[in-house]
Design an enzyme around this catalytic site. Structure first.
Site, PDB file in Angstrom:
ATOM      1  N   ASP A  26       0.849  -1.195   0.000  1.00  0.00           N
ATOM      2  CA  ASP A  26       0.000   0.000   0.000  1.00  0.00           C
ATOM      3  C   ASP A  26       0.884   1.245   0.000  1.00  0.00           C
ATOM      4  OD1 ASP A  26      -1.804   2.094   0.595  1.00  0.00           O
ATOM      5  OD2 ASP A  26      -3.113   0.715   1.685  1.00  0.00           O
ATOM      6  N   THR A  47       1.289  -8.524 -12.103  1.00  0.00           N
ATOM      7  CA  THR A  47       0.087  -8.607 -11.286  1.00  0.00           C
ATOM      8  C   THR A  47      -0.965  -7.613 -11.754  1.00  0.00           C
ATOM      9  OG1 THR A  47       0.751  -6.917  -9.693  1.00  0.00           O
ATOM     10  CG2 THR A  47       1.582  -9.154  -9.330  1.00  0.00           C
ATOM     11  N   LYS A  80      -0.889   9.828   0.408  1.00  0.00           N
ATOM     12  CA  LYS A  80      -1.005  11.141   1.034  1.00  0.00           C
ATOM     13  C   LYS A  80       0.164  11.358   1.987  1.00  0.00           C
ATOM     14  CE  LYS A  80      -6.044  11.429   0.744  1.00  0.00           C
ATOM     15  NZ  LYS A  80      -7.312  11.571   1.506  1.00  0.00           N
TER      16      LYS A  80
END
Length: 261
Positions: A150, A223, A154
């Site tokens: 991930d 992927t 931000k």
């Protein structure tokens, strides 16, 4: 314990993700809800005893788990399991361990491993940091793979990214001398952070040289995360590090190393 993965009223797996009581830390993941199909539920009910490893917080004898003294490869955050399944299919000589907190992805891979008749793959449904700290012995791993973690794009969320100095030092401890770390990301900013952290980590040597990367190795299939990123115009960076002090295995930037035999 209340299961965090309820969706559409579906009964959730009997081996849920657990968080060790009394511990507080910045997590690199969120427990996202997702559709959990009847087939995935059956996978947890019927296949977890064969492929699953329950987190106990105690050191684990991996050779005993697999019934043989083979090299061990760990994939952290395997998602839907495509890369881990591909690796296991093409590399039966090594044992594979996968860690994932997203229950539907675990259920999907359980079914795939059953279809393949795999005997050298085990899965955790738990936090990777806790598994590494408590259950994996130092020097036990031949390789660690982290594909498309991930990005927490931000700025205020960057502290949640998995690849941080303390985590890199933990990986060095768990890798054997000469072991390998393979990370991949499709976020340029995260690639920069990976270089900042991993190039500076004592005991890790970048095969492509400082701030270098290699072409996608043959052992990592493309992927859906990668495909999605390319459609958005993102590049992809594969970073390979050896857990050793020598430089004899360095690769030229952009050159893919040979796949393991």
């Amino acid at each position: 314990m209340t299961d965090p993965f309820t969706s559409d009223g579906a009964k959730m797996p009997p081996k849920p993700f657990t968080i060790e009581e009394g511990r507080r830390q910045v997590r690199s993941f969120v427990l996202r809800q997702g559709r959990f199909t009847p087939a995935q539920q059956r996978a947890f009910d019927e296949l977890w005893p064969r492929f699953g490893l329950d987190y106990t917080g105690a050191p684990r004898d991996l050779d005993a788990v697999f019934g043989r003294p083979a090299p061990k490869v760990l994939e952290i955050g395997f998602g839907n399991g495509a890369a881990l399944r591909f690796a296991a299919q093409h590399d039966p000589a090594r044992d594979y361990i996968g860690i994932e907190v997203h229950a539907p992805g675990v259920g999907r891979l359980l079914n795939a491993l059953d279809d393949d008749g795999a005997t050298h793959v085990r899965l955790y449904h738990h936090d990777a940091v806790e598994v590494l700290e408590r259950e994996i012995a130092d020097g036990a791993l031949d390789e660690v793979r982290i594909y498309f973690p991930d990005p927490w794009h931000k700025k205020r969320h960057n502290k949640r990214r998995l690849v941080q100095p303390a985590f890199a030092q933990l990986l060095v401890r768990k890798l054997r001398d000469g072991g390998r770390l393979h990370a991949a990301t499709d976020w340029a900013d995260y690639a920069e952070q990976m270089w900042d952290v991993l190039d500076a980590t004592e005991g890790l040597v970048n095969r492509a040289g400082p701030r270098g990367h290699v072409a996608r190795p043959a052992w990592r299939p493309q992927t859906h995360f990668e495909t999605r990123g390319q459609k958005l115009g993102h590049g992809v960076w594969d970073l390979l590090y050896d857990r050793e002090s020598g430089m004899e295995n360095r690769e030229s930037p952009g050159q893919a190393p040979a796949a393991p035999g």
